[in-house]
Enzyme design. Structure first.
Site, PDB file in Angstrom:
ATOM      1  N   HIS A 132      20.626  25.299  42.772  1.00 36.24           N
ATOM      2  CA  HIS A 132      21.234  25.773  41.532  1.00 36.24           C
ATOM      3  C   HIS A 132      20.144  26.283  40.579  1.00 36.24           C
ATOM      4  O   HIS A 132      20.266  27.358  39.987  1.00 36.24           O
ATOM      5  CB  HIS A 132      22.038  24.619  40.921  1.00 36.24           C
ATOM      6  N   GLU A 133      19.075  25.532  40.451  1.00 35.68           N
ATOM      7  CA  GLU A 133      17.980  25.950  39.560  1.00 35.68           C
ATOM      8  C   GLU A 133      17.285  27.206  40.076  1.00 35.68           C
ATOM      9  O   GLU A 133      16.916  28.081  39.296  1.00 35.68           O
ATOM     10  CB  GLU A 133      16.961  24.807  39.403  1.00 35.68           C
ATOM     11  N   HIS A 136      19.187  30.156  38.984  1.00 37.15           N
ATOM     12  CA  HIS A 136      18.943  30.545  37.590  1.00 37.15           C
ATOM     13  C   HIS A 136      17.728  31.463  37.505  1.00 37.15           C
ATOM     14  O   HIS A 136      17.708  32.412  36.727  1.00 37.15           O
ATOM     15  CB  HIS A 136      18.670  29.307  36.719  1.00 37.15           C
ATOM     16  N   GLU A 197      26.125  29.183  34.496  1.00 38.62           N
ATOM     17  CA  GLU A 197      26.239  27.973  35.310  1.00 38.62           C
ATOM     18  C   GLU A 197      27.031  28.236  36.578  1.00 38.62           C
ATOM     19  O   GLU A 197      26.656  27.815  37.671  1.00 38.62           O
ATOM     20  CB  GLU A 197      26.919  26.860  34.512  1.00 38.62           C
ATOM     21  N   ASP A 201      25.841  28.130  40.430  1.00 35.96           N
ATOM     22  CA  ASP A 201      26.522  27.330  41.453  1.00 35.96           C
ATOM     23  C   ASP A 201      26.843  28.185  42.678  1.00 35.96           C
ATOM     24  O   ASP A 201      26.652  27.757  43.817  1.00 35.96           O
ATOM     25  CB  ASP A 201      27.831  26.748  40.903  1.00 35.96           C
TER      26      ASP A 201
HETATM   27 ZN    ZN Z   1      22.356  25.340  35.348  1.00 34.33          ZN
END
Ligand code: ZN
EC number: 3.4.-.-
Length: 483
Positions: A132-133, A136, A197, A201
């Site tokens: 997930h990071e 980003h 977010e 995901d």
């Molecule tokens: Zn996040």
């Protein structure tokens, strides 16, 4: 038992970018020419990332543990290799903090809190947070969020990026602190952040599946965290404005269905990393750590039980119960002779037993198979110093610090070896490098100036120190221009 503290799984710093009350006129970015521009280039992201990392090194309890670094770096890069749109290098590091958290920032830096390991029940769950990071970063959410913010506020992009640098520099900072204090005023950005977010995901789960982890680990981990918040009598203020919403969990659950179900055996390395964190970085007493190992081992699959033996051995070792530690570690290494967790612990044990020569032999053998491995090399240099083979240690460490200039451990050992050899100038130079890694430019330059004064006039060594002073001065100017 470890106190379970509650906070959100992703305190992405994108969420921290609420309208800052800063004077845009005083914060400019002359060097890289973005003051008028509305986008950040990848090169600029790298420059900011490096600057943020230096600030974090000086303000956060970063875990400089070669074994844990190797583990998280291996896991992280396995995911990066399976991610789309990778444009920056990636660096994974750990912060000693029991709050569950992970965050990413410019330049591919991804921080994992040690508390995350105690909460994630499997390597796939941990990997889901890391993936997930990574998303980003690859989707440039922070840059996009800043660009969006700059369009809506009088502050320039450079001022926004600089204000974040200043925020990190503040003593009580850390991403969580920034996020928490600005959460109340971030209504304007919260929707945007939520879409970030969900995108993280979506990309994250694809990476997770491609890298061979369990895609279902993501909804499972998020769901468990959400359950905890639901019954939390006093959720942290940040969660009031920035919850882990149900639809995010539902979405990731639906997405996980699109991938073939996969059931993996529990990972030994993941459990070894957890055991090491419990033994060394959880801030608990030996008794509590042993209780944790007993309790967790009961629920563990046979294939990972060795991890809890390892944890016990570390606690024994750290409490100078060397016979107990030895008994366990000899059994472990017998079954898995090239395991770096075991080699590292045994190396410490032999030193404690005043048998550092045994450690030397063991590590030399292991290094034949992986010559430039950081875990083995750092342990080897440490053993050489304990054996008073400081010249040999110097040779190893000079090469190591050349190849791994951002690893504080290498510079620390280099400083130590030089102290033993009475080489104060070289000791000062090594410590100056650590200071520069923490953006303490003035002191770094001061140390190099002292080193230069100690060196023989007109010597090559003096020329090297002076050249480094010039470089550091340039770096200092560039760094200050970012704020
Ligand atoms: Zn996040």
């Amino acid at each position: 038992m470890l106190k379970r503290t509650r906070s959100m799984v992703c305190l992405c710093i994108a969420a921290a970018l609420s309208a800052p009350s800063i004077n845009a006129n005083t914060l400019e970015l002359p060097d890289i020419g973005t003051t008028a521009s509305s986008t950040l280039t990848i090169d600029q992201e790298l420059i900011y990332g490096d600057a943020y990392m230096r600030m974090l090194r000086s303000s956060q309890p970063i875990v400089n543990d070669p074994v844990l670094n190797e583990y998280i770096s291996g896991l992280g890069h396995r995911l990066v290799a399976n991610a789309d749109d990778v444009k920056t290098p990636f660096t994974f590091f750990m912060i000693r903090d029991r709050n569950i958290n992970a965050f990413a920032f410019f330049g591919g830096y991804v921080a994992l809190h040690s508390g995350l390991f105690l909460h994630a029940q499997s390597e796939s769950e941990l990997a889901s947070v890391v993936a997930h990071e990574i998303a980003h970063v690859t989707q440039r959410h922070l840059a996009r969020s800043m660009e969006e913010q700059a369009r809506r506020s009088p502050a320039t992009l450079a001022a926004l990026a600089g204000s974040l640098l200043l925020a990190i520099a503040s003593p009580q900072a850390g991403m969580a602190a920034i996020t928490a204090t600005t959460a109340g005023s971030m209504q304007g950005t919260i929707n945007y952040t939520r879409s970030n977010e969900k995108e993280a995901d979506r990309f994250g789960i694809a990476t997770l599946a491609k890298a061979g982890f369990e895609p279902k680990a993501m909804p499972r981990f998020f769901g468990r965290l959400a359950d905890e918040y639901r019954y939390a009598s006093k959720p942290p203020p940040m969660l009031l404005t920035h919850p882990l919403p149900e639809d995010r969990i539902t979405d990731s659950r639906a997405r996980a269905q699109n991938y073939p179900a996969r059931r993996l055996d529990p990972s030994l390395n993941y459990n070894l990393a957890r055991a090491r964190i419990v033994a060394r970085y959880a801030g608990i007493q030996a008794k509590a750590a042993h209780d944790w190992f007993d309790r967790t081992e009961k629920k563990a699959a046979p294939g990972v039980k060795a991890a809890f033996q390892y944890g016990r051995a570390l606690v024994h070792l750290d409490n100078n119960e060397l016979d107990e530690a030895n008994k366990i570690l000899q059994l472990l290494i017998k079954g898995d002779a090239s395991n770096h967790f075991y080699l590292d612990a045994l190396s410490d044990l032999y030193i404690a037993q005043k048998q550092a020569d045994k450690a030397q032999q063991m590590l030399e053998k292991a290094m034949k198979a992986s010559p430039n491995n950081p875990v083995l090399t750092i342990n080897y240099a440490n053993v050489l110093i304990k054996l008073e083979k400081n010249q040999e240690a110097l040779r190893v460490l000079q090469r190591y610090t050349h190849d791994n200039p951002n690893d504080v451990n290498g510079w620390q050992l280099l400083s130590e070896a030089n102290i033993h050899l009475g080489q104060s100038d070289e000791d000062l130079a090594a410590r100056a490098e650590i200071l520069a890694l923490k953006a303490n430019w003035n002191k770094a330059i001061q140390y190099y100036t002292q080193a230069s004064q100690l060196a023989e006039l007109g010597s090559l060594k003096q020329a090297r120190y002076d050249a480094r002073i010039d470089q550091l001065m340039v770096q200092r100017e560039r760094f200050l221009a970012l704020q």
